[in-house]
Scaffold this motif. Structure first.
Motif, PDB file in Angstrom:
ATOM      1  N   MET A 112     -74.345  38.130  62.464  1.00 46.59           N
ATOM      2  CA  MET A 112     -74.453  39.149  61.417  1.00 46.59           C
ATOM      3  C   MET A 112     -73.642  40.384  61.808  1.00 46.59           C
ATOM      4  O   MET A 112     -72.930  40.960  60.976  1.00 46.59           O
ATOM      5  CB  MET A 112     -75.918  39.536  61.193  1.00 46.59           C
ATOM      6  N   GLN A 113     -73.734  40.786  63.070  1.00 43.34           N
ATOM      7  CA  GLN A 113     -72.979  41.953  63.523  1.00 43.34           C
ATOM      8  C   GLN A 113     -71.476  41.740  63.377  1.00 43.34           C
ATOM      9  O   GLN A 113     -70.744  42.624  62.927  1.00 43.34           O
ATOM     10  CB  GLN A 113     -73.319  42.261  64.985  1.00 43.34           C
ATOM     11  N   ILE A 114     -71.019  40.547  63.766  1.00 39.64           N
ATOM     12  CA  ILE A 114     -69.594  40.243  63.673  1.00 39.64           C
ATOM     13  C   ILE A 114     -69.144  40.242  62.217  1.00 39.64           C
ATOM     14  O   ILE A 114     -68.090  40.791  61.858  1.00 39.64           O
ATOM     15  CB  ILE A 114     -69.293  38.889  64.352  1.00 39.64           C
ATOM     16  N   ALA A 115     -69.939  39.627  61.350  1.00 41.57           N
ATOM     17  CA  ALA A 115     -69.570  39.543  59.939  1.00 41.57           C
ATOM     18  C   ALA A 115     -69.526  40.921  59.285  1.00 41.57           C
ATOM     19  O   ALA A 115     -68.592  41.229  58.525  1.00 41.57           O
ATOM     20  CB  ALA A 115     -70.559  38.642  59.204  1.00 41.57           C
ATOM     21  N   VAL A 116     -70.513  41.746  59.578  1.00 41.86           N
ATOM     22  CA  VAL A 116     -70.548  43.093  58.994  1.00 41.86           C
ATOM     23  C   VAL A 116     -69.359  43.911  59.464  1.00 41.86           C
ATOM     24  O   VAL A 116     -68.696  44.604  58.682  1.00 41.86           O
ATOM     25  CB  VAL A 116     -71.883  43.786  59.345  1.00 41.86           C
ATOM     26  N   ALA A 117     -69.045  43.816  60.766  1.00 39.74           N
ATOM     27  CA  ALA A 117     -67.903  44.552  61.303  1.00 39.74           C
ATOM     28  C   ALA A 117     -66.587  44.058  60.703  1.00 39.74           C
ATOM     29  O   ALA A 117     -65.662  44.846  60.460  1.00 39.74           O
ATOM     30  CB  ALA A 117     -67.871  44.420  62.819  1.00 39.74           C
ATOM     31  N   PRO A 125     -80.155  48.998  57.495  1.00 40.90           N
ATOM     32  CA  PRO A 125     -81.224  49.356  58.438  1.00 40.90           C
ATOM     33  C   PRO A 125     -82.170  48.222  58.807  1.00 40.90           C
ATOM     34  O   PRO A 125     -82.499  48.069  59.992  1.00 40.90           O
ATOM     35  CB  PRO A 125     -81.955  50.500  57.718  1.00 40.90           C
ATOM     36  N   PRO A 126     -82.615  47.379  57.880  1.00 41.08           N
ATOM     37  CA  PRO A 126     -83.524  46.288  58.293  1.00 41.08           C
ATOM     38  C   PRO A 126     -82.869  45.314  59.275  1.00 41.08           C
ATOM     39  O   PRO A 126     -83.524  44.823  60.193  1.00 41.08           O
ATOM     40  CB  PRO A 126     -83.879  45.601  56.971  1.00 41.08           C
ATOM     41  N   LEU A 127     -81.577  45.034  59.070  1.00 43.56           N
ATOM     42  CA  LEU A 127     -80.882  44.130  59.976  1.00 43.56           C
ATOM     43  C   LEU A 127     -80.610  44.798  61.312  1.00 43.56           C
ATOM     44  O   LEU A 127     -80.696  44.165  62.373  1.00 43.56           O
ATOM     45  CB  LEU A 127     -79.581  43.648  59.341  1.00 43.56           C
ATOM     46  N   ALA A 128     -80.277  46.088  61.273  1.00 43.55           N
ATOM     47  CA  ALA A 128     -80.049  46.816  62.521  1.00 43.55           C
ATOM     48  C   ALA A 128     -81.325  46.855  63.357  1.00 43.55           C
ATOM     49  O   ALA A 128     -81.284  46.725  64.590  1.00 43.55           O
ATOM     50  CB  ALA A 128     -79.566  48.232  62.219  1.00 43.55           C
ATOM     51  N   LYS A 129     -82.452  47.019  62.691  1.00 42.08           N
ATOM     52  CA  LYS A 129     -83.736  47.024  63.406  1.00 42.08           C
ATOM     53  C   LYS A 129     -84.020  45.654  64.024  1.00 42.08           C
ATOM     54  O   LYS A 129     -84.538  45.558  65.138  1.00 42.08           O
ATOM     55  CB  LYS A 129     -84.876  47.415  62.469  1.00 42.08           C
ATOM     56  N   ARG A 130     -83.664  44.594  63.318  1.00 40.81           N
ATOM     57  CA  ARG A 130     -83.837  43.241  63.850  1.00 40.81           C
ATOM     58  C   ARG A 130     -83.032  43.061  65.136  1.00 40.81           C
ATOM     59  O   ARG A 130     -83.522  42.489  66.113  1.00 40.81           O
ATOM     60  CB  ARG A 130     -83.401  42.233  62.787  1.00 40.81           C
ATOM     61  N   VAL A 131     -81.811  43.564  65.141  1.00 37.10           N
ATOM     62  CA  VAL A 131     -80.964  43.477  66.334  1.00 37.10           C
ATOM     63  C   VAL A 131     -81.571  44.276  67.479  1.00 37.10           C
ATOM     64  O   VAL A 131     -81.686  43.794  68.614  1.00 37.10           O
ATOM     65  CB  VAL A 131     -79.536  43.962  66.012  1.00 37.10           C
ATOM     66  N   THR A 132     -81.963  45.506  67.190  1.00 37.47           N
ATOM     67  CA  THR A 132     -82.551  46.366  68.225  1.00 37.47           C
ATOM     68  C   THR A 132     -83.817  45.743  68.798  1.00 37.47           C
ATOM     69  O   THR A 132     -84.025  45.747  70.022  1.00 37.47           O
ATOM     70  CB  THR A 132     -82.870  47.751  67.641  1.00 37.47           C
ATOM     71  N   ASN A 133     -84.650  45.202  67.949  1.00 36.90           N
ATOM     72  CA  ASN A 133     -85.892  44.580  68.406  1.00 36.90           C
ATOM     73  C   ASN A 133     -85.615  43.426  69.372  1.00 36.90           C
ATOM     74  O   ASN A 133     -86.330  43.243  70.367  1.00 36.90           O
ATOM     75  CB  ASN A 133     -86.701  44.052  67.217  1.00 36.90           C
ATOM     76  N   ALA A 134     -84.600  42.637  69.064  1.00 35.58           N
ATOM     77  CA  ALA A 134     -84.273  41.496  69.918  1.00 35.58           C
ATOM     78  C   ALA A 134     -83.854  41.955  71.310  1.00 35.58           C
ATOM     79  O   ALA A 134     -84.313  41.414  72.327  1.00 35.58           O
ATOM     80  CB  ALA A 134     -83.181  40.652  69.271  1.00 35.58           C
ATOM     81  N   TRP A 135     -82.982  42.947  71.378  1.00 37.07           N
ATOM     82  CA  TRP A 135     -82.541  43.436  72.687  1.00 37.07           C
ATOM     83  C   TRP A 135     -83.693  44.079  73.457  1.00 37.07           C
ATOM     84  O   TRP A 135     -83.804  43.926  74.670  1.00 37.07           O
ATOM     85  CB  TRP A 135     -81.375  44.412  72.524  1.00 37.07           C
ATOM     86  N   GLN A 136     -84.564  44.780  72.766  1.00 39.54           N
ATOM     87  CA  GLN A 136     -85.731  45.372  73.429  1.00 39.54           C
ATOM     88  C   GLN A 136     -86.658  44.290  73.968  1.00 39.54           C
ATOM     89  O   GLN A 136     -87.213  44.417  75.072  1.00 39.54           O
ATOM     90  CB  GLN A 136     -86.479  46.282  72.456  1.00 39.54           C
TER      91      GLN A 136
END
Length: 210
Positions: A112-117, A125-136
Protein backbone atom coordinates in the motif's frame (compact mmCIF):
# COMPACT_ATOMS: atom_id res chain seq x y z
CA UNK A 1 16.24 -31.28 -8.15
CA UNK A 2 14.69 -28.40 -6.25
CA UNK A 3 15.21 -25.15 -8.15
CA UNK A 4 14.62 -21.74 -6.61
CA UNK A 5 13.84 -19.00 -9.13
CA UNK A 6 14.88 -15.75 -7.46
CA UNK A 7 14.04 -12.30 -8.74
CA UNK A 8 16.74 -9.93 -7.57
CA UNK A 9 15.72 -7.63 -4.70
CA UNK A 10 12.51 -9.49 -3.97
CA UNK A 11 10.82 -11.64 -1.37
CA UNK A 12 12.11 -14.84 -2.99
CA UNK A 13 15.28 -14.31 -0.95
CA UNK A 14 13.24 -15.96 1.82
CA UNK A 15 13.27 -19.27 -0.03
CA UNK A 16 17.02 -19.18 -0.57
CA UNK A 17 17.51 -18.48 3.13
CA UNK A 18 15.20 -21.33 4.11
CA UNK A 19 17.13 -23.74 1.89
CA UNK A 20 20.40 -22.63 3.48
CA UNK A 21 19.04 -22.98 7.02
CA UNK A 22 17.93 -26.52 6.17
CA UNK A 23 21.20 -27.39 4.43
CA UNK A 24 19.39 -28.46 1.26
CA UNK A 25 20.92 -29.29 -2.07
CA UNK A 26 19.24 -26.94 -4.54
CA UNK A 27 19.75 -25.08 -7.78
CA UNK A 28 19.43 -21.30 -7.81
CA UNK A 29 18.46 -19.29 -10.87
CA UNK A 30 18.78 -15.51 -10.63
CA UNK A 31 16.68 -13.06 -12.63
CA UNK A 32 17.31 -9.34 -12.98
CA UNK A 33 14.40 -6.92 -12.97
CA UNK A 34 13.34 -5.26 -16.21
CA UNK A 35 15.29 -1.97 -16.25
CA UNK A 36 12.22 0.06 -17.27
CA UNK A 37 9.32 -1.53 -15.40
CA UNK A 38 11.35 -2.91 -12.45
CA UNK A 39 9.17 -6.02 -12.73
CA UNK A 40 10.10 -9.62 -13.48
CA UNK A 41 11.62 -10.39 -16.88
CA UNK A 42 9.67 -12.47 -19.44
CA UNK A 43 11.52 -15.71 -18.68
CA UNK A 44 10.45 -15.59 -15.01
CA UNK A 45 6.90 -14.46 -15.83
CA UNK A 46 6.55 -17.48 -18.09
CA UNK A 47 7.00 -19.88 -15.18
CA UNK A 48 3.83 -19.15 -13.23
CA UNK A 49 0.48 -17.43 -13.93
CA UNK A 50 1.09 -14.79 -11.24
CA UNK A 51 4.22 -13.66 -13.16
CA UNK A 52 6.03 -12.77 -9.94
CA UNK A 53 8.55 -14.27 -7.53
CA UNK A 54 8.99 -16.50 -5.65
CA UNK A 55 8.67 -19.59 -7.77
CA UNK A 56 10.17 -23.01 -7.27
CA UNK A 57 10.30 -25.98 -9.57
CA UNK A 58 10.74 -29.49 -8.23
CA UNK A 59 10.56 -32.12 -10.93
CA UNK A 60 7.29 -31.44 -12.75
CA UNK A 61 5.98 -29.20 -9.97
CA UNK A 62 5.84 -25.43 -10.39
CA UNK A 63 4.82 -23.61 -7.21
CA UNK A 64 4.45 -19.95 -6.31
CA UNK A 65 3.49 -18.01 -3.14
CA UNK A 66 6.03 -17.63 -0.33
CA UNK A 67 4.04 -19.28 2.44
CA UNK A 68 3.05 -22.23 0.27
CA UNK A 69 6.65 -22.72 -0.86
CA UNK A 70 7.97 -22.61 2.70
CA UNK A 71 5.41 -25.18 3.85
CA UNK A 72 6.08 -27.39 0.82
CA UNK A 73 9.85 -27.40 1.31
CA UNK A 74 9.59 -28.07 5.04
CA UNK A 75 6.95 -30.76 4.56
CA UNK A 76 8.82 -32.58 1.82
CA UNK A 77 12.47 -32.07 2.73
CA UNK A 78 12.61 -31.38 6.48
CA UNK A 79 9.40 -32.44 8.26
CA UNK A 80 11.17 -32.72 11.62
CA UNK A 81 12.92 -29.36 11.49
CA UNK A 82 12.97 -27.21 14.62
CA UNK A 83 12.15 -24.25 12.37
CA UNK A 84 8.47 -25.20 12.74
CA UNK A 85 7.28 -25.71 16.34
CA UNK A 86 4.72 -28.49 16.73
CA UNK A 87 1.29 -28.12 18.34
CA UNK A 88 2.62 -29.14 21.76
CA UNK A 89 5.43 -26.58 21.70
CA UNK A 90 4.88 -23.45 23.84
CA UNK A 91 5.80 -21.26 20.84
CA UNK A 92 3.31 -22.89 18.47
CA UNK A 93 0.69 -20.11 18.44
CA UNK A 94 3.21 -17.24 18.31
CA UNK A 95 4.99 -18.91 15.42
CA UNK A 96 1.72 -19.30 13.50
CA UNK A 97 0.69 -15.71 14.15
CA UNK A 98 3.89 -14.14 12.84
CA UNK A 99 4.25 -16.61 9.98
CA UNK A 100 0.87 -15.44 8.64
CA UNK A 101 1.22 -11.79 9.73
CA UNK A 102 4.22 -11.46 7.42
CA UNK A 103 2.22 -11.52 4.18
CA UNK A 104 -1.39 -11.14 5.29
CA UNK A 105 -0.79 -7.84 7.11
CA UNK A 106 2.79 -6.62 6.93
CA UNK A 107 3.50 -7.18 3.24
CA UNK A 108 0.08 -5.74 2.41
CA UNK A 109 0.97 -2.59 4.34
CA UNK A 110 4.24 -2.24 2.46
CA UNK A 111 2.56 -2.67 -0.92
CA UNK A 112 0.00 0.00 0.00
CA UNK A 113 2.83 2.40 0.85
CA UNK A 114 4.57 1.73 -2.46
CA UNK A 115 1.36 2.14 -4.45
CA UNK A 116 0.39 5.39 -2.73
CA UNK A 117 3.88 6.82 -3.24
CA UNK A 118 3.85 5.77 -6.91
CA UNK A 119 0.86 8.00 -7.65
CA UNK A 120 2.24 10.89 -5.61
CA UNK A 121 -0.41 10.72 -2.92
CA UNK A 122 -0.34 10.54 0.88
CA UNK A 123 -1.51 7.60 2.93
CA UNK A 124 -5.10 8.09 4.17
CA UNK A 125 -5.08 8.32 7.99
CA UNK A 126 -6.71 4.90 8.60
CA UNK A 127 -4.11 3.18 6.42
CA UNK A 128 -1.26 5.17 7.94
CA UNK A 129 -2.43 4.08 11.38
CA UNK A 130 -2.48 0.46 10.22
CA UNK A 131 1.15 0.78 9.13
CA UNK A 132 2.19 2.46 12.37
CA UNK A 133 0.42 -0.16 14.46
CA UNK A 134 2.24 -2.97 12.66
CA UNK A 135 5.68 -1.48 13.28
CA UNK A 136 4.82 -0.80 16.92
CA UNK A 137 3.67 -4.37 17.34
CA UNK A 138 6.92 -5.64 15.83
CA UNK A 139 9.03 -3.54 18.18
CA UNK A 140 6.97 -4.68 21.15
CA UNK A 141 7.24 -8.34 20.17
CA UNK A 142 11.03 -8.14 19.82
CA UNK A 143 11.20 -6.70 23.32
CA UNK A 144 9.40 -9.79 24.60
CA UNK A 145 11.28 -12.50 22.68
CA UNK A 146 14.49 -12.80 20.69
CA UNK A 147 12.62 -14.20 17.68
CA UNK A 148 9.18 -13.66 16.21
CA UNK A 149 8.30 -17.31 16.73
CA UNK A 150 9.52 -17.29 20.34
CA UNK A 151 12.61 -18.90 21.84
CA UNK A 152 14.38 -19.80 18.59
CA UNK A 153 14.43 -18.87 14.93
CA UNK A 154 11.47 -20.31 13.01
CA UNK A 155 10.02 -19.98 9.55
CA UNK A 156 8.05 -17.03 10.95
CA UNK A 157 11.35 -15.12 11.01
CA UNK A 158 12.19 -16.27 7.50
CA UNK A 159 8.85 -14.88 6.35
CA UNK A 160 9.18 -11.59 8.27
CA UNK A 161 12.75 -10.49 7.57
CA UNK A 162 12.45 -9.48 3.90
CA UNK A 163 9.94 -6.77 4.71
CA UNK A 164 12.15 -5.53 7.53
CA UNK A 165 15.31 -5.38 5.42
CA UNK A 166 15.49 -5.63 1.62
CA UNK A 167 11.99 -4.26 1.09
CA UNK A 168 13.11 -0.97 2.61
CA UNK A 169 15.21 -0.44 -0.53
CA UNK A 170 11.90 0.46 -2.23
CA UNK A 171 10.90 3.18 0.20
CA UNK A 172 12.23 5.56 2.84
CA UNK A 173 11.71 3.57 6.04
CA UNK A 174 14.15 4.31 8.85
CA UNK A 175 14.41 2.11 11.93
CA UNK A 176 16.64 4.25 14.17
CA UNK A 177 13.72 4.63 16.59
CA UNK A 178 13.23 0.85 16.91
CA UNK A 179 16.06 -0.48 19.12
CA UNK A 180 14.55 -3.94 19.59
CA UNK A 181 14.24 -4.39 15.85
CA UNK A 182 17.77 -3.17 15.26
CA UNK A 183 19.13 -5.67 17.79
CA UNK A 184 17.07 -8.41 16.17
CA UNK A 185 18.46 -7.65 12.72
CA UNK A 186 21.98 -7.93 14.10
CA UNK A 187 21.09 -11.43 15.31
CA UNK A 188 19.79 -12.24 11.84
CA UNK A 189 22.93 -10.89 10.22
CA UNK A 190 25.09 -13.06 12.48
CA UNK A 191 23.52 -16.26 11.14
CA UNK A 192 25.81 -18.06 8.71
CA UNK A 193 22.87 -19.43 6.71
CA UNK A 194 21.47 -15.92 6.21
CA UNK A 195 24.85 -14.61 5.10
CA UNK A 196 25.29 -17.49 2.65
CA UNK A 197 21.78 -16.99 1.29
CA UNK A 198 22.21 -13.27 0.70
CA UNK A 199 25.62 -13.76 -0.89
CA UNK A 200 24.10 -16.24 -3.34
CA UNK A 201 20.80 -14.46 -3.92
CA UNK A 202 22.01 -10.84 -3.94
CA UNK A 203 25.67 -10.64 -5.01
CA UNK A 204 26.87 -7.07 -4.65
CA UNK A 205 23.92 -6.01 -2.47
CA UNK A 206 24.55 -5.16 1.18
CA UNK A 207 21.69 -6.47 3.36
CA UNK A 208 19.78 -3.61 5.01
CA UNK A 209 20.30 -4.67 8.60
CA UNK A 210 20.28 -1.19 10.15
Amino acid sequence: MLTIHHLRISQSERIVWLAEELGLDYDLKLYDRDPETRLAPPELKALHPMEIAPVITDGDLVLGESGAIVEYIVGKYAPDTALVPGPDHPDFADHLYWFHFANATFMTNGMMQIAVAAVGAEMPPPLAKRVTNAWQQIERRLGEADWFGGSALTTADIMMVFQLTTSRAFRDQGIDHLPNLRAYLQRIGAREAYRRAMARAEPGFTPKLD
